[in-house]
Design a protein around this motif. Structure first.
Motif, PDB file in Angstrom:
ATOM      1  N   GLY A 166     -30.874  32.087  41.701  1.00 16.68           N
ATOM      2  CA  GLY A 166     -30.996  33.522  41.496  1.00 16.68           C
ATOM      3  C   GLY A 166     -31.983  34.099  42.498  1.00 16.68           C
ATOM      4  N   ILE A 167     -31.603  35.202  43.152  1.00 13.86           N
ATOM      5  CA  ILE A 167     -32.485  35.856  44.115  1.00 13.86           C
ATOM      6  C   ILE A 167     -32.410  37.364  43.886  1.00 13.86           C
ATOM      7  CG2 ILE A 167     -33.008  36.286  46.553  1.00 13.86           C
ATOM      8  CD1 ILE A 167     -31.803  33.636  47.278  1.00 13.86           C
ATOM      9  N   ILE A 168     -33.541  38.013  44.004  1.00 12.21           N
ATOM     10  CA  ILE A 168     -33.593  39.457  43.860  1.00 12.21           C
ATOM     11  C   ILE A 168     -32.734  40.123  44.931  1.00 12.21           C
ATOM     12  CG2 ILE A 168     -35.687  39.629  45.260  1.00 12.21           C
ATOM     13  CD1 ILE A 168     -36.551  41.944  43.429  1.00 12.21           C
ATOM     14  N   LYS A 169     -32.016  41.162  44.540  1.00 14.31           N
ATOM     15  CA  LYS A 169     -31.061  41.808  45.445  1.00 14.31           C
ATOM     16  C   LYS A 169     -31.744  42.913  46.244  1.00 14.31           C
ATOM     17  CE  LYS A 169     -26.278  43.497  45.381  1.00 14.31           C
ATOM     18  NZ  LYS A 169     -25.174  43.949  44.492  1.00 14.31           N
ATOM     19  N   ARG A 170     -32.661  42.505  47.087  1.00 17.10           N
ATOM     20  CA  ARG A 170     -33.342  43.422  47.993  1.00 17.10           C
ATOM     21  C   ARG A 170     -33.997  42.595  49.089  1.00 17.10           C
ATOM     22  NH1 ARG A 170     -38.525  45.807  44.681  1.00 17.10           N
ATOM     23  NH2 ARG A 170     -38.863  46.850  46.666  1.00 17.10           N
ATOM     24  N   PHE A 203     -32.329  35.580  57.739  1.00 15.68           N
ATOM     25  CA  PHE A 203     -30.954  35.724  57.265  1.00 15.68           C
ATOM     26  C   PHE A 203     -30.163  34.422  57.429  1.00 15.68           C
ATOM     27  CE2 PHE A 203     -31.769  40.322  57.485  1.00 15.68           C
ATOM     28  CZ  PHE A 203     -31.187  40.710  56.285  1.00 15.68           C
ATOM     29  N   ALA A 204     -30.460  33.680  58.466  1.00 16.24           N
ATOM     30  CA  ALA A 204     -29.784  32.397  58.652  1.00 16.24           C
ATOM     31  C   ALA A 204     -30.122  31.445  57.510  1.00 16.24           C
ATOM     32  CB  ALA A 204     -30.183  31.783  59.996  1.00 16.24           C
ATOM     33  N   LYS A 205     -31.368  31.465  57.067  1.00 18.67           N
ATOM     34  CA  LYS A 205     -31.767  30.598  55.951  1.00 18.67           C
ATOM     35  C   LYS A 205     -31.080  31.032  54.662  1.00 18.67           C
ATOM     36  CE  LYS A 205     -34.120  27.114  54.385  1.00 18.67           C
ATOM     37  NZ  LYS A 205     -33.834  25.741  54.866  1.00 18.67           N
ATOM     38  N   LEU A 206     -30.991  32.327  54.433  1.00 18.54           N
ATOM     39  CA  LEU A 206     -30.272  32.806  53.250  1.00 18.54           C
ATOM     40  C   LEU A 206     -28.790  32.446  53.333  1.00 18.54           C
ATOM     41  CD1 LEU A 206     -31.872  36.340  52.690  1.00 18.54           C
ATOM     42  CD2 LEU A 206     -32.231  34.276  51.317  1.00 18.54           C
ATOM     43  N   ASP A 207     -28.255  32.462  54.541  1.00 15.78           N
ATOM     44  CA  ASP A 207     -26.849  32.077  54.743  1.00 15.78           C
ATOM     45  C   ASP A 207     -26.583  30.649  54.247  1.00 15.78           C
ATOM     46  OD1 ASP A 207     -25.039  33.973  55.746  1.00 15.78           O
ATOM     47  OD2 ASP A 207     -25.976  33.919  57.733  1.00 15.78           O
ATOM     48  N   SER A 208     -27.595  29.796  54.361  1.00 16.86           N
ATOM     49  CA  SER A 208     -27.404  28.388  54.018  1.00 16.86           C
ATOM     50  C   SER A 208     -27.104  28.168  52.540  1.00 16.86           C
ATOM     51  CB  SER A 208     -28.630  27.567  54.435  1.00 16.86           C
ATOM     52  OG  SER A 208     -29.745  27.865  53.603  1.00 16.86           O
ATOM     53  N   ILE A 209     -27.443  29.142  51.696  1.00 16.62           N
ATOM     54  CA  ILE A 209     -27.142  29.004  50.263  1.00 16.62           C
ATOM     55  C   ILE A 209     -26.413  30.235  49.716  1.00 16.62           C
ATOM     56  CG2 ILE A 209     -29.058  27.417  49.783  1.00 16.62           C
ATOM     57  CD1 ILE A 209     -30.554  29.876  48.555  1.00 16.62           C
ATOM     58  N   LYS A 210     -25.940  31.102  50.596  1.00 18.50           N
ATOM     59  CA  LYS A 210     -25.369  32.375  50.156  1.00 18.50           C
ATOM     60  C   LYS A 210     -24.266  32.197  49.114  1.00 18.50           C
ATOM     61  CE  LYS A 210     -23.532  36.736  51.995  1.00 18.50           C
ATOM     62  NZ  LYS A 210     -23.082  37.454  53.225  1.00 18.50           N
ATOM     63  N   THR A 351     -33.278  47.049  54.776  1.00 14.54           N
ATOM     64  CA  THR A 351     -32.372  47.257  53.643  1.00 14.54           C
ATOM     65  C   THR A 351     -30.951  47.484  54.142  1.00 14.54           C
ATOM     66  OG1 THR A 351     -34.120  48.154  52.228  1.00 14.54           O
ATOM     67  CG2 THR A 351     -31.848  48.731  51.650  1.00 14.54           C
ATOM     68  N   GLU A 352     -30.812  48.251  55.213  1.00  9.59           N
ATOM     69  CA  GLU A 352     -29.478  48.466  55.795  1.00  9.59           C
ATOM     70  C   GLU A 352     -28.871  47.145  56.260  1.00  9.59           C
ATOM     71  OE1 GLU A 352     -29.990  51.324  58.871  1.00  9.59           O
ATOM     72  OE2 GLU A 352     -30.217  53.029  57.489  1.00  9.59           O
ATOM     73  N   ARG A 353     -29.673  46.341  56.925  1.00  6.44           N
ATOM     74  CA  ARG A 353     -29.134  45.064  57.401  1.00  6.44           C
ATOM     75  C   ARG A 353     -28.820  44.138  56.228  1.00  6.44           C
ATOM     76  NH1 ARG A 353     -31.025  40.923  62.162  1.00  6.44           N
ATOM     77  NH2 ARG A 353     -29.612  39.232  61.538  1.00  6.44           N
ATOM     78  N   PHE A 354     -29.690  44.133  55.236  1.00  7.18           N
ATOM     79  CA  PHE A 354     -29.480  43.284  54.056  1.00  7.18           C
ATOM     80  C   PHE A 354     -28.185  43.647  53.346  1.00  7.18           C
ATOM     81  CE2 PHE A 354     -30.282  42.246  49.544  1.00  7.18           C
ATOM     82  CZ  PHE A 354     -30.613  40.899  49.657  1.00  7.18           C
ATOM     83  N   ASN A 355     -27.963  44.933  53.127  1.00  7.26           N
ATOM     84  CA  ASN A 355     -26.748  45.380  52.447  1.00  7.26           C
ATOM     85  C   ASN A 355     -25.494  45.051  53.266  1.00  7.26           C
ATOM     86  OD1 ASN A 355     -28.217  46.372  50.285  1.00  7.26           O
ATOM     87  ND2 ASN A 355     -28.328  48.442  51.104  1.00  7.26           N
ATOM     88  N   SER A 356     -25.620  45.189  54.581  1.00  4.01           N
ATOM     89  CA  SER A 356     -24.493  44.853  55.467  1.00  4.01           C
ATOM     90  C   SER A 356     -24.214  43.348  55.395  1.00  4.01           C
ATOM     91  CB  SER A 356     -24.817  45.278  56.889  1.00  4.01           C
ATOM     92  OG  SER A 356     -23.786  44.912  57.782  1.00  4.01           O
ATOM     93  N   TRP A 357     -25.283  42.561  55.377  1.00  2.00           N
ATOM     94  CA  TRP A 357     -25.132  41.097  55.286  1.00  2.00           C
ATOM     95  C   TRP A 357     -24.484  40.700  53.955  1.00  2.00           C
ATOM     96  CZ3 TRP A 357     -27.773  37.809  51.820  1.00  2.00           C
ATOM     97  CH2 TRP A 357     -27.623  36.438  52.068  1.00  2.00           C
ATOM     98  N   LEU A 358     -24.918  41.336  52.873  1.00  2.98           N
ATOM     99  CA  LEU A 358     -24.331  41.029  51.566  1.00  2.98           C
ATOM    100  C   LEU A 358     -22.835  41.331  51.553  1.00  2.98           C
ATOM    101  CD1 LEU A 358     -26.899  42.359  48.916  1.00  2.98           C
ATOM    102  CD2 LEU A 358     -26.226  39.984  49.308  1.00  2.98           C
ATOM    103  N   ALA A 359     -22.458  42.429  52.223  1.00  3.27           N
ATOM    104  CA  ALA A 359     -21.055  42.848  52.251  1.00  3.27           C
ATOM    105  C   ALA A 359     -20.215  41.980  53.183  1.00  3.27           C
ATOM    106  CB  ALA A 359     -20.965  44.303  52.653  1.00  3.27           C
ATOM    107  N   GLY A 360     -20.891  41.117  53.950  1.00  2.00           N
ATOM    108  CA  GLY A 360     -20.163  40.218  54.834  1.00  2.00           C
ATOM    109  C   GLY A 360     -19.902  40.760  56.203  1.00  2.00           C
TER     110      GLY A 360
END
Length: 361
Positions: A166-170, A203-210, A351-360
């Protein structure tokens, strides 16, 4: 002893002058919930009992926005507000909150001035820290009967420690945490995150468990995800996990490695009708003994060094609070102190980049 008496006399004079200048009543606005209840017991009720000034707690989902709206409308109904560190910087820059003279804050019991007793970043020209809380790793002990996780690296190791995360969505907290998991020392996190390469690395590290992440937004969701076994580990607010362990008997535990320390602050809206009494309340609540008393009701640490030694048990009278507080030295030694200035400068773009990353994208 003489210095202690002088400090006590000065505080009494502060209280006396304020009470003579204006006798309230005053309203104190916080985010409410368990924290609001703790503030009421530790500060608000004792303040009224000792000064005779009627003080009332007001719960609010968004105190900074309410403060701003009240000041701009010229209709201020609360005299003291609880806000987060990033809000302090913005509200002070916009001239929406009063300056706070640190000389009104009581000295420590040994005479140490308040300015020398508060933790770094705990005092601001327009604010005074109330408490220290943290975002930490929490896990369900039933998920790891043989070997428990102990580091941020373990959070990202889904082979050794299986289960969803579980990770906070921000981006705030998530990006710092990712860099810690990638081996960046705590005291270098913001230096690295200030570079394009550092952001890419996070972001690459988050990608490893996305594909293994369950994202949460409200603080209550994190312990619920653990309880429902939807995740085996999660980032969570330490106070929420403490409540689940002690009040609800949940089989949860903490990993303090990489904890992200943050603070809430007292501020007074510019033009508050009871400004003097508001300052009186802040001075009262800033006494080290009273700060320690707050930890009796909630698992947040005091922002003054001298207060830590006075922290005792939880309101149940048996649970020692020190092991659960983010300010306890052994818990804080590998922590990151959240940099509000960094987020004031970079929150929008990240936040813009994070939301874009979440959306793929």
């Amino acid at each position: 002893m003489t210095r202690r008496l002088i400090a006590g006399t000065a505080l009494a004079l502060i209280f006396g002058v304020a009470a003579q200048a204006q006798d309230g009543p005053i309203n104190i606005t916080t985010y409410g919930g368990a924290f609001g209840a703790a503030v009421n017991e530790a500060f608000v009720k004792p303040f009224t009992a000792e000064t005779g000034v009627q003080a009332t707690m007001v719960d609010n989902d968004n105190p900074p926005a309410t403060l701003k709206a009240q000041v701009e409308a010229g209709n201020i109904t609360s005299d003291v507000f609880d806000v987060e560190q990033s809000d302090v910087l913005r509200l002070c820059d916009e001239g929406l909150i009063e300056p706070i003279d640190p000389s009104i804050l009581p000295a420590a019991a040994d005479g140490t001035p308040a300015e020398d007793d508060y933790l770094p970043q705990a005092l601001h020209e327009c604010a005074t820290a109330i408490m220290v809380w943290s975002t930490v790793i929490a896990y369900n002990t039933e998920a790891f009967p043989d070997a428990a996780p102990t580091t941020v690296a373990d959070f990202f190791d889904t082979k050794t420690f299986p289960g969803k995360r579980g990770i906070i969505k921000r981006p705030k907290y998530a990006l710092e945490f990712a860099l810690l998991g990638d081996g960046v020392p705590a005291d270098e996190v913001y230096d690295v995150l200030s570079t394009p390469e550092g952001v890419d690395r996070a972001f690459a590290k988050l990608d490893s468990i996305k594909d293994q992440v369950v994202w949460w937004e409200a603080g209550a969701q994190a312990p619920q995800l653990l309880a429902d076994k939807e995740v085996s580990m999660t980032l969570a607010y330490n106070g929420r996990i403490f409540d689940a362990i002690v009040d609800e008997g949940k089989p949860f535990a903490f990993v303090w490695d990489g904890a992200n320390l943050d603070m809430d602050y007292w501020v007074v809206p510019m033009g508050a009708p009871n400004r003097d009494v508001a300052m009186q309340f802040i001075a009262f609540a800033s006494d080290p003994a009273r700060q320690a008393d707050l930890s009796k009701y909630i698992a947040y640490g005091p922002p003054r060094e001298s207060a830590s030694a006075s922290v005792g048990t939880y309101k149940d009278g048996t649970t020692e609070m020190a092991p659960y507080l983010p300010t306890t030295p052994e818990n804080a030694e590998r922590a990151v102190v959240n940099d509000a200035g960094f987020w004031a400068d970079h929150d929008t773009e990240l936040t813009e980049r994070f939301n874009s990353w979440l959306a793929g994208a």
